[in-house]
Design a protein around this motif. Sequence first.
Motif, PDB file in Angstrom:
ATOM      1  N   LEU A 186      41.929  25.213  78.010  1.00  0.00           N
ATOM      2  CA  LEU A 186      41.330  25.404  77.770  1.00  0.00           C
ATOM      3  C   LEU A 186      40.359  25.836  76.752  1.00  0.00           C
ATOM      4  N   THR A 187      40.431  27.205  77.183  1.00  0.00           N
ATOM      5  CA  THR A 187      39.489  28.645  76.884  1.00  0.00           C
ATOM      6  C   THR A 187      40.408  28.656  75.008  1.00  0.00           C
ATOM      7  N   ARG A 188      41.346  28.551  74.300  1.00  0.00           N
ATOM      8  CA  ARG A 188      41.602  28.437  73.175  1.00  0.00           C
ATOM      9  C   ARG A 188      40.934  27.085  72.570  1.00  0.00           C
ATOM     10  N   THR A 189      41.493  26.227  73.485  1.00  0.00           N
ATOM     11  CA  THR A 189      40.779  24.762  72.558  1.00  0.00           C
ATOM     12  C   THR A 189      39.103  25.042  72.031  1.00  0.00           C
ATOM     13  N   ALA A 190      38.222  25.246  73.058  1.00  0.00           N
ATOM     14  CA  ALA A 190      37.244  25.936  72.593  1.00  0.00           C
ATOM     15  C   ALA A 190      36.562  26.681  72.117  1.00  0.00           C
ATOM     16  N   ALA A 191      37.150  27.651  71.398  1.00  0.00           N
ATOM     17  CA  ALA A 191      37.321  28.693  71.154  1.00  0.00           C
ATOM     18  C   ALA A 191      37.595  28.084  69.431  1.00  0.00           C
ATOM     19  N   LEU A 192      38.748  27.631  69.422  1.00  0.00           N
ATOM     20  CA  LEU A 192      38.811  26.581  67.815  1.00  0.00           C
ATOM     21  C   LEU A 192      38.239  25.548  67.069  1.00  0.00           C
ATOM     22  N   ALA A 193      37.905  24.745  68.269  1.00  0.00           N
ATOM     23  CA  ALA A 193      37.476  23.903  67.764  1.00  0.00           C
ATOM     24  C   ALA A 193      35.996  23.494  67.461  1.00  0.00           C
ATOM     25  N   PRO A 194      36.432  22.736  65.840  1.00  0.00           N
ATOM     26  CA  PRO A 194      34.660  23.386  65.812  1.00  0.00           C
ATOM     27  C   PRO A 194      33.638  22.098  66.615  1.00  0.00           C
ATOM     28  N   PRO A 195      32.698  22.344  66.959  1.00  0.00           N
ATOM     29  CA  PRO A 195      30.826  21.960  68.400  1.00  0.00           C
ATOM     30  C   PRO A 195      31.319  20.532  67.925  1.00  0.00           C
ATOM     31  N   HIS A 196      31.075  19.916  66.842  1.00  0.00           N
ATOM     32  CA  HIS A 196      30.830  18.524  66.760  1.00  0.00           C
ATOM     33  C   HIS A 196      32.132  17.773  67.065  1.00  0.00           C
ATOM     34  N   ARG A 197      33.378  18.214  66.882  1.00  0.00           N
ATOM     35  CA  ARG A 197      34.790  18.362  67.618  1.00  0.00           C
ATOM     36  C   ARG A 197      35.722  18.366  68.699  1.00  0.00           C
ATOM     37  N   LEU A 198      34.942  18.949  69.281  1.00  0.00           N
ATOM     38  CA  LEU A 198      35.040  19.538  70.580  1.00  0.00           C
ATOM     39  C   LEU A 198      35.581  18.237  71.707  1.00  0.00           C
ATOM     40  N   ALA A 199      35.166  17.257  71.560  1.00  0.00           N
ATOM     41  CA  ALA A 199      35.305  16.529  72.664  1.00  0.00           C
ATOM     42  C   ALA A 199      37.161  15.497  72.625  1.00  0.00           C
ATOM     43  N   ARG A 200      37.444  15.675  70.927  1.00  0.00           N
ATOM     44  CA  ARG A 200      38.685  15.373  70.246  1.00  0.00           C
ATOM     45  C   ARG A 200      39.631  16.293  70.163  1.00  0.00           C
ATOM     46  N   TRP A 201      39.184  17.347  70.319  1.00  0.00           N
ATOM     47  CA  TRP A 201      40.586  18.519  70.314  1.00  0.00           C
ATOM     48  C   TRP A 201      40.681  18.572  71.882  1.00  0.00           C
ATOM     49  N   THR A 202      40.010  18.335  72.816  1.00  0.00           N
ATOM     50  CA  THR A 202      40.014  18.858  73.887  1.00  0.00           C
ATOM     51  C   THR A 202      41.125  17.757  74.537  1.00  0.00           C
ATOM     52  N   ALA A 203      39.879  16.547  73.904  1.00  0.00           N
ATOM     53  CA  ALA A 203      41.743  15.361  74.385  1.00  0.00           C
ATOM     54  C   ALA A 203      43.207  15.401  73.744  1.00  0.00           C
ATOM     55  N   ARG A 204      42.394  15.789  72.720  1.00  0.00           N
ATOM     56  CA  ARG A 204      44.410  15.895  72.559  1.00  0.00           C
ATOM     57  C   ARG A 204      45.176  16.897  73.536  1.00  0.00           C
ATOM     58  N   PHE A 205      44.606  18.159  73.597  1.00  0.00           N
ATOM     59  CA  PHE A 205      44.542  19.166  74.604  1.00  0.00           C
ATOM     60  C   PHE A 205      45.339  18.664  75.913  1.00  0.00           C
ATOM     61  N   TRP A 206      44.606  17.523  76.230  1.00  0.00           N
ATOM     62  CA  TRP A 206      44.794  17.157  77.259  1.00  0.00           C
ATOM     63  C   TRP A 206      46.043  15.912  77.537  1.00  0.00           C
ATOM     64  N   THR A 207      45.680  15.248  76.130  1.00  0.00           N
ATOM     65  CA  THR A 207      47.073  14.374  76.173  1.00  0.00           C
ATOM     66  C   THR A 207      48.364  14.817  76.257  1.00  0.00           C
ATOM     67  N   ALA A 208      48.476  16.352  75.611  1.00  0.00           N
ATOM     68  CA  ALA A 208      49.767  17.119  75.560  1.00  0.00           C
ATOM     69  C   ALA A 208      50.085  16.941  76.787  1.00  0.00           C
ATOM     70  N   ALA A 209      49.067  18.085  77.316  1.00  0.00           N
ATOM     71  CA  ALA A 209      49.484  18.395  78.657  1.00  0.00           C
ATOM     72  C   ALA A 209      49.511  17.693  80.147  1.00  0.00           C
ATOM     73  N   TYR A 210      49.309  16.229  79.354  1.00  0.00           N
ATOM     74  CA  TYR A 210      49.917  15.024  80.898  1.00  0.00           C
ATOM     75  C   TYR A 210      51.386  14.274  80.249  1.00  0.00           C
ATOM     76  N   LEU A 211      51.781  15.214  78.971  1.00  0.00           N
ATOM     77  CA  LEU A 211      52.799  14.694  78.704  1.00  0.00           C
ATOM     78  C   LEU A 211      53.872  15.476  79.714  1.00  0.00           C
ATOM     79  N   GLY A 212      53.608  16.303  80.080  1.00  0.00           N
ATOM     80  CA  GLY A 212      54.465  16.748  81.204  1.00  0.00           C
ATOM     81  C   GLY A 212      54.443  16.357  82.692  1.00  0.00           C
ATOM     82  N   MET A 213      53.506  15.332  83.048  1.00  0.00           N
ATOM     83  CA  MET A 213      53.388  14.122  83.625  1.00  0.00           C
ATOM     84  C   MET A 213      55.251  13.992  83.600  1.00  0.00           C
ATOM     85  N   PHE A 214      55.349  13.697  82.782  1.00  0.00           N
ATOM     86  CA  PHE A 214      56.815  12.333  82.594  1.00  0.00           C
ATOM     87  C   PHE A 214      57.563  13.532  83.333  1.00  0.00           C
ATOM     88  N   THR A 215      57.529  14.440  83.708  1.00  0.00           N
ATOM     89  CA  THR A 215      59.166  15.567  83.929  1.00  0.00           C
ATOM     90  C   THR A 215      59.916  15.100  85.337  1.00  0.00           C
TER      91      THR A 215
END
Length: 364
Positions: A287-316
């Motif tokens: 979350l910290t790295r995503t917020a640091a790298l994302a352009p402010p007007h794209r923060l929600a979509r970059w955060t969504a990409r992080f959460w998307t990749a994170a939740y793939l781990g729930m298939f474990t």
Amino acid sequence: MLASGWSANQFSALLGAYRSHLGLAESTVTGLFAVYVVGLVPALLIAGPLADRRGRRRVALVALVLNVLSTLLLMAGGAWGGTWLLLPGRFLTGVSAGALLAAGSAWIKELSGSPRRPGLFVSAGFATGGLVAALIAQWAPWPMVTAYVPHVVLGAAAGWFALAAPETYSPLPVSSPESAHGHGRLFRRTVLPLAPWVFAAPTIGFVTLPSTLHTGLIFTGVATAVVPGTGLLTARRAGSTPTTGLLVVAVGTATAAVAAASESRLLALLAAIVLGAGYGLALTYGLTRTAALAPPHRLARWTARFWTAAYLGMFTPYVLTLLGHVSPTPVLLAAVALLALAHAAVSSSRRRLRRRPSPRTSPR
């Protein structure tokens, strides 16, 4: 965000109860657990860009209404004993939680200035929702119904308070395309590969281990609380690198392998604690790295990409269940631990290469 985390884990704590009360097979129960991710991933990918165009507030409030509706469907499924209601209820839980994570993470970060705070509230929901649901299901009447009542109350209260929060998004770009391109490449190389471990770690602790050891509701509820609870404490107090989180996940998974082989509940609880710490470290970094790298007007979509990749781990847990016919669970967990170690080695190597000065810029 608290309601989102609560809605996810209240079901997780009841997996054993669904097996015993409704007679559902192991594959059916873990499949219902995974359906949450099936609804969550497309919701994240749609809600992130939508929140960047239409605003965080509107998307988050609509998602919260759907979140409460999903719990009402699960209550109806428990009352009537029908998986035909559990399936859409669990799917809608994923859809609503995904939209809340995408819009709510950006909204909270912009309101508070802290990229960690969304993760803290989600983790608090994970920790309390599962434990409360397990305790209610253990001692209250009609457990498959009453265990969900607290989330309905919480969701209604969350909506009431959220109505007073202002909109925060700005649709205007404030960064150069070159900068965004460079940050996007770094995001894809460092944040996204780590993200699946965020939820692979805790689901091993509160889904795979209780299922393997055939524990009761109380142990499952405690594990469901301990894993994200430890993650919550870790996320609040520690900075992190991807290597640190991966190493802790590897240690926790190796401990889980030993616990599964020896059928030790004490070792299983220890593994849950270590896996929770790895979850907190990985989530904080992501979350910290995503917020640091994302352009402010794209923060929600970059955060969504992080959460998307994170939740793939729930298939474990589901993957481990399917592979259980090929190899014993302790062996599979040991293989996962080795995979985390290999990822940590690659991550550490990449960080050293990035820190190495360029020959063109190094002093003579």
